[in-house]
Design a protein around this motif. Sequence first.
Motif, PDB file in Angstrom:
ATOM      1  N   SER A 123      45.440  78.036  11.835  1.00 40.89           N
ATOM      2  CA  SER A 123      44.442  76.992  12.108  1.00 40.89           C
ATOM      3  C   SER A 123      45.080  76.045  13.118  1.00 40.89           C
ATOM      4  N   SER A 124      44.465  75.924  14.313  1.00 37.60           N
ATOM      5  CA  SER A 124      45.130  75.194  15.387  1.00 37.60           C
ATOM      6  C   SER A 124      44.128  74.426  16.241  1.00 37.60           C
ATOM      7  N   ALA A 125      44.564  73.262  16.738  1.00 39.86           N
ATOM      8  CA  ALA A 125      43.779  72.459  17.682  1.00 39.86           C
ATOM      9  C   ALA A 125      44.689  72.080  18.847  1.00 39.86           C
ATOM     10  N   TYR A 126      44.137  72.145  20.073  1.00 37.88           N
ATOM     11  CA  TYR A 126      44.955  71.907  21.272  1.00 37.88           C
ATOM     12  C   TYR A 126      44.126  71.172  22.309  1.00 37.88           C
ATOM     13  N   SER A 127      44.727  70.132  22.893  1.00 33.66           N
ATOM     14  CA  SER A 127      44.037  69.375  23.940  1.00 33.66           C
ATOM     15  C   SER A 127      45.046  68.848  24.950  1.00 33.66           C
ATOM     16  N   ASN A 147      49.303  69.756  20.422  1.00 32.79           N
ATOM     17  CA  ASN A 147      48.964  70.983  19.703  1.00 32.79           C
ATOM     18  C   ASN A 147      49.324  70.790  18.243  1.00 32.79           C
ATOM     19  N   ARG A 148      48.334  70.926  17.391  1.00 37.44           N
ATOM     20  CA  ARG A 148      48.567  70.846  15.952  1.00 37.44           C
ATOM     21  C   ARG A 148      48.202  72.207  15.366  1.00 37.44           C
ATOM     22  N   THR A 149      49.207  72.887  14.798  1.00 35.41           N
ATOM     23  CA  THR A 149      49.008  74.255  14.315  1.00 35.41           C
ATOM     24  C   THR A 149      49.584  74.423  12.922  1.00 35.41           C
ATOM     25  N   THR A 150      48.744  74.863  12.004  1.00 37.03           N
ATOM     26  CA  THR A 150      49.175  75.251  10.666  1.00 37.03           C
ATOM     27  C   THR A 150      49.141  76.772  10.586  1.00 37.03           C
ATOM     28  N   ARG A 151      50.243  77.353  10.197  1.00 35.48           N
ATOM     29  CA  ARG A 151      50.367  78.822  10.167  1.00 35.48           C
ATOM     30  C   ARG A 151      50.909  79.252   8.817  1.00 35.48           C
ATOM     31  N   VAL A 152      50.300  80.281   8.252  1.00 36.76           N
ATOM     32  CA  VAL A 152      50.763  80.820   6.977  1.00 36.76           C
ATOM     33  C   VAL A 152      51.099  82.299   7.166  1.00 36.76           C
ATOM     34  N   VAL A 153      52.191  82.726   6.548  1.00 36.40           N
ATOM     35  CA  VAL A 153      52.621  84.126   6.589  1.00 36.40           C
ATOM     36  C   VAL A 153      52.765  84.607   5.149  1.00 36.40           C
ATOM     37  N   VAL A 154      52.174  85.766   4.861  1.00 35.92           N
ATOM     38  CA  VAL A 154      52.193  86.311   3.500  1.00 35.92           C
ATOM     39  C   VAL A 154      52.875  87.678   3.510  1.00 35.92           C
ATOM     40  N   THR A 155      53.883  87.846   2.664  1.00 34.11           N
ATOM     41  CA  THR A 155      54.563  89.132   2.523  1.00 34.11           C
ATOM     42  C   THR A 155      54.699  89.452   1.040  1.00 34.11           C
ATOM     43  N   GLY A 156      55.272  90.612   0.725  1.00 34.09           N
ATOM     44  CA  GLY A 156      55.502  90.972  -0.662  1.00 34.09           C
ATOM     45  C   GLY A 156      55.477  92.466  -0.889  1.00 34.09           C
ATOM     46  N   SER A 157      55.518  92.852  -2.143  1.00 37.55           N
ATOM     47  CA  SER A 157      55.500  94.258  -2.524  1.00 37.55           C
ATOM     48  C   SER A 157      55.219  94.338  -4.021  1.00 37.55           C
ATOM     49  N   LEU A 174      54.878  78.665   4.943  1.00 38.87           N
ATOM     50  CA  LEU A 174      53.934  77.752   5.590  1.00 38.87           C
ATOM     51  C   LEU A 174      54.647  76.968   6.687  1.00 38.87           C
ATOM     52  N   PHE A 175      53.952  76.811   7.844  1.00 39.84           N
ATOM     53  CA  PHE A 175      54.552  76.144   8.999  1.00 39.84           C
ATOM     54  C   PHE A 175      53.577  75.141   9.618  1.00 39.84           C
ATOM     55  N   ASN A 176      54.124  74.031  10.097  1.00 37.80           N
ATOM     56  CA  ASN A 176      53.402  73.076  10.942  1.00 37.80           C
ATOM     57  C   ASN A 176      54.121  73.007  12.279  1.00 37.80           C
ATOM     58  N   GLU A 177      53.434  73.369  13.363  1.00 37.77           N
ATOM     59  CA  GLU A 177      54.029  73.367  14.694  1.00 37.77           C
ATOM     60  C   GLU A 177      55.341  74.147  14.720  1.00 37.77           C
TER      61      GLU A 177
END
Length: 251
Positions: A123-127, A147-157, A174-177
């Motif tokens: 989820s990101s916004a850029y201007s 640029n404000r970006t929230t990024r999620v990464v999901v792994t597992g087994s 979970l990451f912000n920028e």
Amino acid sequence: MRAKRRKGQVLVIAALVIALALLSTQAYIYTLSRTEVHSGYRFLSDYVQAIKIGSEHTVTASLVNISRGGAYDNLQSNLDRGESFIAADYSMGQCSLNATSASQSPYTQGIWLDWGTDSVGVSSAYSDFTLNIGGMGAEIDLSFSLNRTTRVVVTGSYSDLGGDTKEVTVVMYLFNEGAQALTNSTTLNYLKSSSWEDPTILGDYVAVDYGNGTYHYTFTDTIPGNQVPVRVQTYDERGVFVQAEATLTEG
């Protein structure tokens, strides 16, 4: 959905009020500082910094609203309101802020929402911004981007315990920028017989928060097949929503 949208709109308004209050305070301080010739430019620098901070709040609050169901054009509308306020607020000459929402791929109207099934959600916004200040012996021309970006990464087994019984491990980052960030709330589900199930009701469900943007979940259930689809829906501490799905295999 309407309740979430109203909540998002309230957050945008609140952030704008805070940003405008910051700008008004800095403008007042700068006006007073004109009686001290040597300190005038220092206060002008503070005023420019306040404009950047206010713009940052506006971009972030808009992303909160849009990620929760608000219209994409809310970003530019909120930025336009900020431009109008700044132009009217500055009384020592001319001050104009021009904000342009990013249009290059993957952004549309400054927004990029990618909540796919490939283990990553964004989820990101850029201007882009240009700021021009003139008058009373001051000339400033500044360009900057936000640029404000929230990024999620999901792994597992999962581990096969016999029959269809599986011990599932899910790890969320979970990451912000690009920096590790914390979640405000997270919902984890897994797909079983075409229905998204809640693992928190299982007796052996365990969730571990490592305090650094890494979250570890384990549970056991009878799940047919050789894959376990999982879905994570999370709100970061800023209130931005993002989700991602991943398909787990035996590990």
